[in-house]
Structure formats: C-alpha cells, structure tokens
Design a protein around this motif. Structure first.
Motif, PDB file in Angstrom:
ATOM      1  N   VAL A  85       0.830  -1.202   0.000  1.00 29.90           N
ATOM      2  CA  VAL A  85       0.000   0.000   0.000  1.00 29.90           C
ATOM      3  C   VAL A  85       0.872   1.262   0.000  1.00 29.90           C
ATOM      4  O   VAL A  85       0.546   2.250  -0.669  1.00 29.90           O
ATOM      5  N   LEU A  86       1.991   1.242   0.700  1.00 31.52           N
ATOM      6  CA  LEU A  86       2.877   2.409   0.717  1.00 31.52           C
ATOM      7  C   LEU A  86       3.589   2.599  -0.617  1.00 31.52           C
ATOM      8  O   LEU A  86       3.805   3.735  -1.049  1.00 31.52           O
ATOM      9  N   ARG A  87       3.928   1.504  -1.282  1.00 33.94           N
ATOM     10  CA  ARG A  87       4.550   1.607  -2.613  1.00 33.94           C
ATOM     11  C   ARG A  87       3.560   2.243  -3.593  1.00 33.94           C
ATOM     12  O   ARG A  87       3.915   3.106  -4.393  1.00 33.94           O
ATOM     13  N   LEU A  88       2.291   1.836  -3.508  1.00 34.91           N
ATOM     14  CA  LEU A  88       1.253   2.422  -4.354  1.00 34.91           C
ATOM     15  C   LEU A  88       1.087   3.912  -4.036  1.00 34.91           C
ATOM     16  O   LEU A  88       1.004   4.746  -4.936  1.00 34.91           O
ATOM     17  N   TYR A  89       1.064   4.250  -2.748  1.00 36.78           N
ATOM     18  CA  TYR A  89       0.953   5.653  -2.343  1.00 36.78           C
ATOM     19  C   TYR A  89       2.144   6.459  -2.887  1.00 36.78           C
ATOM     20  O   TYR A  89       1.972   7.559  -3.423  1.00 36.78           O
ATOM     21  N   LEU A  90       3.349   5.904  -2.758  1.00 38.07           N
ATOM     22  CA  LEU A  90       4.551   6.595  -3.233  1.00 38.07           C
ATOM     23  C   LEU A  90       4.476   6.826  -4.737  1.00 38.07           C
ATOM     24  O   LEU A  90       4.805   7.911  -5.225  1.00 38.07           O
ATOM     25  N   GLN A  91       4.013   5.824  -5.469  1.00 41.02           N
ATOM     26  CA  GLN A  91       3.882   5.960  -6.917  1.00 41.02           C
ATOM     27  C   GLN A  91       2.885   7.069  -7.263  1.00 41.02           C
ATOM     28  O   GLN A  91       3.163   7.924  -8.106  1.00 41.02           O
ATOM     29  N   PHE A  93       1.978   9.562  -5.344  1.00 41.42           N
ATOM     30  CA  PHE A  93       2.562  10.831  -4.903  1.00 41.42           C
ATOM     31  C   PHE A  93       3.536  11.370  -5.953  1.00 41.42           C
ATOM     32  O   PHE A  93       3.502  12.543  -6.302  1.00 41.42           O
ATOM     33  N   ARG A  94       4.385  10.487  -6.471  1.00 36.91           N
ATOM     34  CA  ARG A  94       5.358  10.910  -7.484  1.00 36.91           C
ATOM     35  C   ARG A  94       4.664  11.363  -8.758  1.00 36.91           C
ATOM     36  O   ARG A  94       5.077  12.356  -9.371  1.00 36.91           O
ATOM     37  N   ALA A  96       1.616  12.632  -8.992  1.00 39.20           N
ATOM     38  CA  ALA A  96       0.973  13.907  -8.695  1.00 39.20           C
ATOM     39  C   ALA A  96       2.003  15.034  -8.637  1.00 39.20           C
ATOM     40  O   ALA A  96       1.748  16.139  -9.128  1.00 39.20           O
ATOM     41  N   THR A  97       3.149  14.764  -8.048  1.00 45.55           N
ATOM     42  CA  THR A  97       4.211  15.762  -7.957  1.00 45.55           C
ATOM     43  C   THR A  97       4.723  16.137  -9.340  1.00 45.55           C
ATOM     44  O   THR A  97       4.924  17.313  -9.639  1.00 45.55           O
ATOM     45  N   LYS A  98       4.909  15.132 -10.175  1.00 44.96           N
ATOM     46  CA  LYS A  98       5.388  15.378 -11.533  1.00 44.96           C
ATOM     47  C   LYS A  98       4.365  16.208 -12.311  1.00 44.96           C
ATOM     48  O   LYS A  98       4.720  17.152 -13.009  1.00 44.96           O
ATOM     49  N   THR A  99       3.089  15.888 -12.165  1.00 43.35           N
ATOM     50  CA  THR A  99       2.027  16.638 -12.834  1.00 43.35           C
ATOM     51  C   THR A  99       2.001  18.082 -12.338  1.00 43.35           C
ATOM     52  O   THR A  99       1.901  19.017 -13.130  1.00 43.35           O
ATOM     53  N   LEU A 100       2.103  18.263 -11.029  1.00 45.17           N
ATOM     54  CA  LEU A 100       2.102  19.598 -10.448  1.00 45.17           C
ATOM     55  C   LEU A 100       3.297  20.417 -10.946  1.00 45.17           C
ATOM     56  O   LEU A 100       3.153  21.593 -11.288  1.00 45.17           O
ATOM     57  N   GLU A 101       4.463  19.798 -11.023  1.00 47.51           N
ATOM     58  CA  GLU A 101       5.658  20.502 -11.515  1.00 47.51           C
ATOM     59  C   GLU A 101       5.474  20.944 -12.957  1.00 47.51           C
ATOM     60  O   GLU A 101       5.871  22.049 -13.328  1.00 47.51           O
ATOM     61  N   LYS A 102       4.855  20.099 -13.773  1.00 46.39           N
ATOM     62  CA  LYS A 102       4.618  20.463 -15.174  1.00 46.39           C
ATOM     63  C   LYS A 102       3.646  21.624 -15.267  1.00 46.39           C
ATOM     64  O   LYS A 102       3.827  22.532 -16.061  1.00 46.39           O
ATOM     65  N   VAL A 103       2.594  21.600 -14.454  1.00 40.71           N
ATOM     66  CA  VAL A 103       1.608  22.677 -14.465  1.00 40.71           C
ATOM     67  C   VAL A 103       2.251  23.986 -14.008  1.00 40.71           C
ATOM     68  O   VAL A 103       2.061  25.031 -14.624  1.00 40.71           O
TER      69      VAL A 103
END
Length: 134
Positions: A85-91, A93-94, A96-103
């Motif tokens: 479950v934490l690996r899925l959360y980390l994926q 999160f990454r 979402a972070t990548k999308t936010l950085e692009k925006v």
C-alpha cells in the motif's frame, strides 16, 4: 529532558491529537498522557525507520534518503505488511508531484524528463528521486 529538547525531538502534539481524533467517534476524548505517549511512539518509529534507511544510503554512498529507501527499511525491520500500500501511495505521490511541476512550469520544454532520473538499481520499476543535498 527539558521541554525544549522534547519539543525539538517530537512531532507537535496538536498534529498527533488531530490524527488520533479522526479514528475516534466525535464525542470521544483523549487524555493528555495518551496523546503524549503516542507522540513519543510516533517520533521513535520515524527515527527507527529513518535510521535504517540512512544505513542503506551510507552503504550506497548516497546522502539523500528517498521513499524507496524508507520502504526498504520498513521491509527490513519487519513491516512488510505495509509495503504494497505504501509503494502504491509513493507511486501516486510521485505522479501527482510530476504533474504539479509540469503545471507550475507551464508545461516546460520537451518532455520534462531530461536529467531527472537516477539509476534504478532496485528493479522495482520506480524512478528514484534525484539525489541532492537541499
């Protein structure tokens, strides 16, 4: 130990209390000593996991602990039941972070991936975060 030393070593009790209240019925109350005990336990748990992750990074001659290091540490220390479950959360999160950085960067130039990947030695299909000292 003085209160000042304790304050710097522990997470804020207000944050701990807020998290604890989410798991309880609305009318439930939490004693001060219960909040402080959980505060100490949570802080110790974070130190325990982080210390193990730090050892992995030292062995690999890296300075930055990333999410994969923490998952490795948790697995090593017997918390393997939480890994999936934490690996899925980390994926997520990454992503979402990548999308936010692009925006925030207005879409950037090219595909935005130039120079962002470290070697992925753990073969889990996940991209390790950039190793920096910030």
């Amino acid at each position: 130990m003085s209160n000042k030393e304790q304050d710097s070593r522990f997470l804020p009790v207000a944050n701990i209390s807020r998290i604890m209240k989410r798991a309880l019925p609305e009318n439930a109350k939490i004693a001060k000593d219960a909040k402080e005990l959980v505060q100490e336990c949570v802080s110790e748990f974070i130190s325990f996991i982080t210390s193990e992750a730090c050892e992995k990074c030292k062995a690999e001659k890296r300075k930055t602990i990333n999410g994969d290091d923490l998952l490795f540490a948790m697995n090593t220390l017997g918390f393997e039941g939480y890994i999936d479950v934490l690996r899925l959360y980390l994926q997520k999160f990454r992503e979402a972070t990548k999308t936010l950085e692009k925006v925030e960067s207005g879409g950037g130039k090219g595909d935005g991936d130039e120079g962002e990947e470290d070697e992925d030695d753990d073969d889990d299909g996940m991209i390790d975060e950039k190793d920096d000292d910030n």
